[in-house]
Design an enzyme around this catalytic site. Structure first.
Site, PDB file in Angstrom:
ATOM      1  N   LYS A  29       0.829  -1.198   0.000  1.00  0.00           N
ATOM      2  CA  LYS A  29       0.000   0.000   0.000  1.00  0.00           C
ATOM      3  C   LYS A  29       0.862   1.245   0.000  1.00  0.00           C
ATOM      4  O   LYS A  29       0.613   2.200  -0.738  1.00  0.00           O
ATOM      5  CB  LYS A  29      -0.922   0.014   1.224  1.00  0.00           C
ATOM      6  CG  LYS A  29      -1.796   1.271   1.304  1.00  0.00           C
ATOM      7  CD  LYS A  29      -2.342   1.523   2.683  1.00  0.00           C
ATOM      8  CE  LYS A  29      -1.286   2.089   3.601  1.00  0.00           C
ATOM      9  NZ  LYS A  29      -1.819   2.561   4.898  1.00  0.00           N
ATOM     10  N   SER A  30       1.882   1.254   0.853  1.00  0.00           N
ATOM     11  CA  SER A  30       2.732   2.432   0.985  1.00  0.00           C
ATOM     12  C   SER A  30       3.417   2.784  -0.328  1.00  0.00           C
ATOM     13  O   SER A  30       3.503   3.956  -0.707  1.00  0.00           O
ATOM     14  CB  SER A  30       3.784   2.203   2.078  1.00  0.00           C
ATOM     15  OG  SER A  30       3.176   2.012   3.336  1.00  0.00           O
ATOM     16  N   ASP A  56      -7.681   2.031   0.295  1.00  0.00           N
ATOM     17  CA  ASP A  56      -6.767   3.174   0.347  1.00  0.00           C
ATOM     18  C   ASP A  56      -6.202   3.531  -1.022  1.00  0.00           C
ATOM     19  O   ASP A  56      -6.107   4.707  -1.388  1.00  0.00           O
ATOM     20  CB  ASP A  56      -5.613   2.888   1.308  1.00  0.00           C
ATOM     21  CG  ASP A  56      -5.955   3.256   2.748  1.00  0.00           C
ATOM     22  OD1 ASP A  56      -7.159   3.348   3.057  1.00  0.00           O
ATOM     23  OD2 ASP A  56      -5.027   3.430   3.557  1.00  0.00           O
ATOM     24  N   ASN A 102     -10.442   6.812   4.839  1.00  0.00           N
ATOM     25  CA  ASN A 102      -9.559   6.918   6.007  1.00  0.00           C
ATOM     26  C   ASN A 102      -8.110   6.673   5.589  1.00  0.00           C
ATOM     27  O   ASN A 102      -7.320   6.110   6.335  1.00  0.00           O
ATOM     28  CB  ASN A 102      -9.987   5.926   7.090  1.00  0.00           C
ATOM     29  CG  ASN A 102      -9.435   6.290   8.456  1.00  0.00           C
ATOM     30  OD1 ASN A 102      -8.909   7.378   8.661  1.00  0.00           O
ATOM     31  ND2 ASN A 102      -9.533   5.374   9.401  1.00  0.00           N
ATOM     32  N   GLY A 104      -4.806   7.836   5.283  1.00  0.00           N
ATOM     33  CA  GLY A 104      -3.947   8.889   5.823  1.00  0.00           C
ATOM     34  C   GLY A 104      -2.882   9.340   4.842  1.00  0.00           C
ATOM     35  O   GLY A 104      -2.616  10.539   4.701  1.00  0.00           O
ATOM     36  N   ARG A 132      -7.900  12.579  12.960  1.00  0.00           N
ATOM     37  CA  ARG A 132      -6.484  12.308  12.732  1.00  0.00           C
ATOM     38  C   ARG A 132      -5.761  13.630  12.439  1.00  0.00           C
ATOM     39  O   ARG A 132      -6.064  14.304  11.458  1.00  0.00           O
ATOM     40  CB  ARG A 132      -6.292  11.310  11.582  1.00  0.00           C
ATOM     41  CG  ARG A 132      -6.968   9.977  11.849  1.00  0.00           C
ATOM     42  CD  ARG A 132      -6.763   8.983  10.729  1.00  0.00           C
ATOM     43  NE  ARG A 132      -5.354   8.555  10.638  1.00  0.00           N
ATOM     44  CZ  ARG A 132      -4.923   7.665   9.749  1.00  0.00           C
ATOM     45  NH1 ARG A 132      -5.776   7.125   8.888  1.00  0.00           N
ATOM     46  NH2 ARG A 132      -3.652   7.326   9.718  1.00  0.00           N
ATOM     47  N   SER A 178       3.660  11.879  13.139  1.00  0.00           N
ATOM     48  CA  SER A 178       3.453  11.003  11.989  1.00  0.00           C
ATOM     49  C   SER A 178       4.529  11.270  10.948  1.00  0.00           C
ATOM     50  O   SER A 178       4.789  12.428  10.599  1.00  0.00           O
ATOM     51  CB  SER A 178       2.070  11.237  11.369  1.00  0.00           C
ATOM     52  OG  SER A 178       1.934  10.512  10.151  1.00  0.00           O
ATOM     53  N   GLN A 180       4.140  10.697   7.972  1.00  0.00           N
ATOM     54  CA  GLN A 180       3.447  11.082   6.739  1.00  0.00           C
ATOM     55  C   GLN A 180       3.560  12.572   6.454  1.00  0.00           C
ATOM     56  O   GLN A 180       3.478  12.996   5.300  1.00  0.00           O
ATOM     57  CB  GLN A 180       1.983  10.654   6.808  1.00  0.00           C
ATOM     58  CG  GLN A 180       1.791   9.151   6.748  1.00  0.00           C
ATOM     59  CD  GLN A 180       0.342   8.734   6.875  1.00  0.00           C
ATOM     60  OE1 GLN A 180      -0.551   9.569   7.032  1.00  0.00           O
ATOM     61  NE2 GLN A 180       0.083   7.444   6.811  1.00  0.00           N
ATOM     62  N   ASP A 323       3.476  -0.577  12.353  1.00  0.00           N
ATOM     63  CA  ASP A 323       2.406  -1.431  11.836  1.00  0.00           C
ATOM     64  C   ASP A 323       2.657  -2.898  12.193  1.00  0.00           C
ATOM     65  O   ASP A 323       1.782  -3.587  12.717  1.00  0.00           O
ATOM     66  CB  ASP A 323       2.275  -1.263  10.321  1.00  0.00           C
ATOM     67  CG  ASP A 323       1.688   0.093   9.941  1.00  0.00           C
ATOM     68  OD1 ASP A 323       1.030   0.718  10.806  1.00  0.00           O
ATOM     69  OD2 ASP A 323       1.896   0.526   8.795  1.00  0.00           O
ATOM     70  N   LYS A 350      -3.633   6.574  14.630  1.00  0.00           N
ATOM     71  CA  LYS A 350      -3.830   5.772  13.427  1.00  0.00           C
ATOM     72  C   LYS A 350      -5.330   5.609  13.145  1.00  0.00           C
ATOM     73  O   LYS A 350      -6.137   6.436  13.541  1.00  0.00           O
ATOM     74  CB  LYS A 350      -3.137   4.421  13.599  1.00  0.00           C
ATOM     75  CG  LYS A 350      -1.615   4.513  13.684  1.00  0.00           C
ATOM     76  CD  LYS A 350      -1.009   4.880  12.342  1.00  0.00           C
ATOM     77  CE  LYS A 350       0.507   4.781  12.358  1.00  0.00           C
ATOM     78  NZ  LYS A 350       1.101   5.055  11.040  1.00  0.00           N
ATOM     79  N   GLU A 351      -5.696   4.519  12.459  1.00  0.00           N
ATOM     80  CA  GLU A 351      -7.098   4.314  12.088  1.00  0.00           C
ATOM     81  C   GLU A 351      -8.022   4.333  13.293  1.00  0.00           C
ATOM     82  O   GLU A 351      -9.200   4.674  13.201  1.00  0.00           O
ATOM     83  CB  GLU A 351      -7.238   2.994  11.320  1.00  0.00           C
ATOM     84  CG  GLU A 351      -6.770   3.033   9.881  1.00  0.00           C
ATOM     85  CD  GLU A 351      -5.264   2.986   9.690  1.00  0.00           C
ATOM     86  OE1 GLU A 351      -4.839   2.862   8.532  1.00  0.00           O
ATOM     87  OE2 GLU A 351      -4.508   3.090  10.673  1.00  0.00           O
ATOM     88  N   ARG A 354      -4.850   2.768  18.610  1.00  0.00           N
ATOM     89  CA  ARG A 354      -4.484   1.357  18.589  1.00  0.00           C
ATOM     90  C   ARG A 354      -3.978   0.851  19.931  1.00  0.00           C
ATOM     91  O   ARG A 354      -4.111  -0.342  20.221  1.00  0.00           O
ATOM     92  CB  ARG A 354      -3.457   1.105  17.481  1.00  0.00           C
ATOM     93  CG  ARG A 354      -4.070   1.128  16.089  1.00  0.00           C
ATOM     94  CD  ARG A 354      -3.039   0.951  14.997  1.00  0.00           C
ATOM     95  NE  ARG A 354      -3.697   0.705  13.707  1.00  0.00           N
ATOM     96  CZ  ARG A 354      -3.069   0.689  12.540  1.00  0.00           C
ATOM     97  NH1 ARG A 354      -1.765   0.918  12.492  1.00  0.00           N
ATOM     98  NH2 ARG A 354      -3.740   0.449  11.426  1.00  0.00           N
ATOM     99  N   HIS A 395      -8.229  -2.210   9.884  1.00  0.00           N
ATOM    100  CA  HIS A 395      -7.830  -3.427   9.184  1.00  0.00           C
ATOM    101  C   HIS A 395      -6.820  -4.256   9.964  1.00  0.00           C
ATOM    102  O   HIS A 395      -6.892  -5.491   9.963  1.00  0.00           O
ATOM    103  CB  HIS A 395      -7.266  -3.063   7.816  1.00  0.00           C
ATOM    104  CG  HIS A 395      -6.119  -2.092   7.860  1.00  0.00           C
ATOM    105  ND1 HIS A 395      -4.948  -2.277   7.158  1.00  0.00           N
ATOM    106  CD2 HIS A 395      -5.938  -0.915   8.528  1.00  0.00           C
ATOM    107  CE1 HIS A 395      -4.126  -1.269   7.376  1.00  0.00           C
ATOM    108  NE2 HIS A 395      -4.697  -0.429   8.209  1.00  0.00           N
ATOM    109  N   ARG A 396      -5.880  -3.611  10.622  1.00  0.00           N
ATOM    110  CA  ARG A 396      -4.832  -4.373  11.313  1.00  0.00           C
ATOM    111  C   ARG A 396      -5.360  -5.072  12.565  1.00  0.00           C
ATOM    112  O   ARG A 396      -4.853  -6.126  12.950  1.00  0.00           O
ATOM    113  CB  ARG A 396      -3.631  -3.477  11.618  1.00  0.00           C
ATOM    114  CG  ARG A 396      -3.014  -2.922  10.346  1.00  0.00           C
ATOM    115  CD  ARG A 396      -1.573  -2.529  10.479  1.00  0.00           C
ATOM    116  NE  ARG A 396      -1.127  -1.869   9.254  1.00  0.00           N
ATOM    117  CZ  ARG A 396      -0.783  -2.509   8.130  1.00  0.00           C
ATOM    118  NH1 ARG A 396      -0.808  -3.836   8.082  1.00  0.00           N
ATOM    119  NH2 ARG A 396      -0.407  -1.832   7.065  1.00  0.00           N
ATOM    120  N   LYS A 421      -9.108  -2.168   3.383  1.00  0.00           N
ATOM    121  CA  LYS A 421      -8.228  -0.990   3.381  1.00  0.00           C
ATOM    122  C   LYS A 421      -6.873  -1.315   2.786  1.00  0.00           C
ATOM    123  O   LYS A 421      -6.298  -0.488   2.062  1.00  0.00           O
ATOM    124  CB  LYS A 421      -8.074  -0.457   4.806  1.00  0.00           C
ATOM    125  CG  LYS A 421      -7.219   0.797   4.928  1.00  0.00           C
ATOM    126  CD  LYS A 421      -7.198   1.300   6.360  1.00  0.00           C
ATOM    127  CE  LYS A 421      -6.221   2.446   6.535  1.00  0.00           C
ATOM    128  NZ  LYS A 421      -6.638   3.676   5.839  1.00  0.00           N
TER     129      LYS A 421
END
Length: 435
Positions: A29-30, A56, A102, A104, A132, A178, A180, A323, A350-351, A354, A395-396, A421
């Site tokens: 995904k990344s 995503d 969602n 990010g 977020r 983050s 990101q 993750d 995160k989503e 967590r 998802h995780r 996701k």
């Protein structure tokens, strides 16, 4: 791209004891979302291979198409031909509204990239997205001349952008919330009006994701000089399409079958990622070795032999692989002593939160759990308990807690379709290999 419409309320996993065979991972995904955006900004045409088809990546792909980027997808979404814009994305006329779910990475990176051109853009997502934080990125972009407003809550999406280019020069961004934010600044930096120097304040979490960003940028012709991932010097330039770009298998997703084999004391071979990977989560292999599991890694495969192993309880700082650290938290249920996992403050944003979610669900299966703002300590249960697991639209959470069934107890996973996701076929793959 098709919607993921079917959403069962739960999946019931029976008590299981074996997990073996061979599995090919979905695309990362990344990497998929970074490659999408960089290819869209590039000069020339890029054929992307081994794309991940997930919620995503769908949000990113659809957003770019809505912005006028010409993208041709194969029927199964495994490939895409991206005809690059050759520079910043601009629109005229009516504002463009983008819904990003969602995702990010899509929200943060598009917020930065869309300041480069001309036009008005509104970026929003699901309810959780509005919780977020994005303030640190927006503050940095404003320092570079961006015009960004919050449409609801200060510091959070949705946001409104009135784009008129982005100045270069110098800017600082915090690194402890983050990674990101930094990824977003790096990706857009070549198109600033002057070279950009980015300084990271404080500790940088998830640094392998920054190295991943730099590798993707390099593949498209932009090399970034940096000093120990603290100061980044990005030249002006234009991304150049490499013609062909292969997306690796997802290293985060590799953690689930590898952990499953360790729990079930079985053997598994995972294809699509190995020691040549540019993803930080391949370090999960080293974590498993520290816990006493035999794991071999090749150029594009990883093999776990859990037969006869005893999982050791060890304390770990997993700041670099937050993750995959979630998978480690479930492995801790089967360890021979308590484990503390630290360096996971980013879990809070995160989503879902967590740390709170993982603590609540681990207690359901019998563990004693203590949490702090950036750590979790797990004492394995004397006897594992079956449970109904809430997934918090994360998802995780769903994928991690499916592994508990391999301890010989039934596990009911609520809202299993949240895996769309990043890994839509997860439960198909899991059920094929588990007995």
């Amino acid at each position: 791209m098709d919607e993921f419409q079917f959403r069962p309320s739960f999946v019931q996993l029976p008590a299981l004891s074996s997990f073996s065979g061979e599995i090919r991972l979905p695309g990362s995904k990344s990497i998929t979302n970074r490659a999408f955006l960089v290819a869209a900004l590039a000069k020339g045409t890029t054929r992307l291979h081994n794309l991940l088809k997930s919620d995503d990546t769908r949000y990113m792909g659809e957003a770019l198409q809505k912005l006028g980027i010409d993208i041709e997808f194969s029927d199964d979404f495994s490939e895409a031909v991206v005809h690059g814009n050759g520079g910043p994305i601009s629109v005229s006329g009516e504002p463009v509204d983008l819904f990003l779910g969602n995702a990010g990475t899509a929200m943060r990176s598009l917020t930065a990239a869309l300041t480069l051109g001309q036009g008005e853009f509104h970026l929003r997502g699901e309810e959780r997205m509005s919780e977020r934080p994005i303030r640190d990125l927006v503050d940095a972009l404003r320092c570079l001349g961006a015009k960004i407003d919050y449409e609801e809550s200060e510091g959070y999406p949705p946001v409104r952008i009135v784009a008129d280019g982005l100045n270069g020069g110098e800017v600082s961004v915090r690194g402890n919330i983050s990674s990101q934010y930094l990824t977003a600044l790096l990706i857009c930096a070549p198109y600033c009006k002057a070279p950009l120097h980015i300084h990271v304040e404080g500790d940088l979490i998830s640094s392998p994701y920054i190295e991943l960003t730099l590798e993707v940028m390099k593949s498209f012709g932009i090399e970034v000089r940096h000093e120990e991932l603290r100061d980044f010097y990005v030249p002006q330039g234009v991304y150049t399409a490499p013609a062909e770009y292969m997306v690796e298998g997802d290293a985060s997703s590799a953690s689930y079958p590898l952990a499953a084999a360790a729990i079930a004391k079985s053997k598994i071979r995972v294809l699509g990622v190995g020691h040549d990977s540019i993803q930080g989560d391949v370090a999960f292999v080293m974590v498993m070795r520290k816990m006493g599991v035999k794991v071999e890694i090749g150029p594009d495969w990883i093999e776990c032999d859990g037969t006869g192993c005893t999982l050791r309880g060890v304390n770990l700082d997993l700041n670099d692989i937050p993750d995959a650290a979630m998978t480690v938290a479930v492995l801790a249920l089967f360890a021979d002593s308590p484990m503390t996992i630290s360096g996971i403050a980013s879990w809070r944003v995160k989503e879902t939160d967590r740390i709170a979610a993982m603590s609540a669900e681990l207690r359901k299966v019998g563990a004693d759990v203590r949490e702090t703002m950036d750590s979790i300590t797990i004492t394995p249960p004397a006897k594992l308990q079956g449970a109904t697991i809430e997934t918090y639209n994360d998802h995780r959470m769903a994928m991690c807690f499916s592994l508990v069934a391999l301890g010989g107890v039934p596990i009911k996973i609520m809202d299993p379709a949240c895996v769309n996701k990043t890994y839509p076929r997860y439960f198909d793959d899991f059920n094929r290999l588990a007995k």
